[in-house]
Design a protein around this motif. Sequence first.
Motif, mmCIF file in Angstrom:
data_model
loop_
_atom_site.group_PDB
_atom_site.id
_atom_site.type_symbol
_atom_site.label_atom_id
_atom_site.label_comp_id
_atom_site.label_asym_id
_atom_site.label_seq_id
_atom_site.Cartn_x
_atom_site.Cartn_y
_atom_site.Cartn_z
ATOM 1 N N ARG A 39 0.797 -1.206 0.099
ATOM 2 C CA ARG A 39 0.068 0.300 -0.054
ATOM 3 C C ARG A 39 0.704 1.293 0.019
ATOM 4 O O ARG A 39 0.692 2.403 -0.657
ATOM 5 C CB ARG A 39 -1.098 -0.116 1.282
ATOM 6 N N ALA A 40 1.898 1.257 0.834
ATOM 7 C CA ALA A 40 3.076 2.362 0.787
ATOM 8 C C ALA A 40 3.637 2.581 -0.540
ATOM 9 O O ALA A 40 3.819 3.725 -1.066
ATOM 10 C CB ALA A 40 3.972 2.128 1.964
ATOM 11 N N ALA A 41 4.019 1.472 -1.055
ATOM 12 C CA ALA A 41 4.775 1.660 -2.410
ATOM 13 C C ALA A 41 4.007 2.142 -3.549
ATOM 14 O O ALA A 41 4.621 2.541 -4.470
ATOM 15 C CB ALA A 41 5.560 0.279 -2.612
ATOM 16 N N THR A 42 2.751 2.011 -3.280
ATOM 17 C CA THR A 42 1.933 2.354 -4.433
ATOM 18 C C THR A 42 1.385 3.814 -4.310
ATOM 19 O O THR A 42 0.855 4.376 -5.154
ATOM 20 C CB THR A 42 0.584 1.663 -4.675
ATOM 21 N N TRP A 43 1.781 4.284 -3.116
ATOM 22 C CA TRP A 43 1.274 5.825 -2.827
ATOM 23 C C TRP A 43 2.103 6.862 -3.677
ATOM 24 O O TRP A 43 3.423 6.866 -3.828
ATOM 25 C CB TRP A 43 1.524 6.342 -1.304
ATOM 26 N N PRO A 44 1.628 7.604 -4.247
ATOM 27 C CA PRO A 44 2.204 8.890 -5.060
ATOM 28 C C PRO A 44 3.358 9.591 -4.243
ATOM 29 O O PRO A 44 3.086 9.972 -3.180
ATOM 30 C CB PRO A 44 1.183 9.655 -5.578
#
Length: 223
Positions: A39-44
Amino acid sequence: MEKVGLAARYPALDDADKYCAMACFLGHNQPPTNDTFERAATWPGFDLHLGSPWLDVEPVNDGRQAKVTTPKGEFTFDFLVLSTGLVSDPALRPELAGVAPAIARWADRVPVPDDCDVAQGIRDQIAAHPYLGDAFEFLPARPDQAGQVHGLFAFNYSALLSLGLSASALSGLQQALPKLTSGIADQLFMDDKQANLAAFIGYADHEFIGEWPRARTATGQAA
């Protein structure tokens, strides 16, 4: 720890085995869960800087920002959120500072096992942990200090060395909570032991009030 039974049965180990087991545990960092990372890695705007320990931090732009120096360069940030871990040391807690010298530590009770290769930093961490009783109660560093720690329990991460993943992990609560509540109840009972025993031994209430032969009424029937 759960797969090999240590989560539930850790308190049954002797102190030397506990020392070596937790020296191994403390030597590993705890990663985020896979779901959290994804979830964090996909955050802009998210980025992960590997191999970048912070060598220096200083305020810049009149204190409105912070400059962080790493082996891979300098970075300027508007905000810093620091997640640096924890230290288990009763002396660092304001509510315990007054009695901290009376609290037994692992350094007081358990020497470093000969067959346990432990880095000095880990030794220092272990040494500062409180050495707790079976019900998470603080124990005195010396017998004459027992009154200073009586009635105090440590149901938190500092119980890790003595009682394992108990108060410090959801998976340990099912084993830990009965120990804690039973220990507190035992201590409260023993605090009033003389009064409780005196009340028991002196019990004189007449519970059975039946009569025989039964009393007869005017009609001759048993009442």
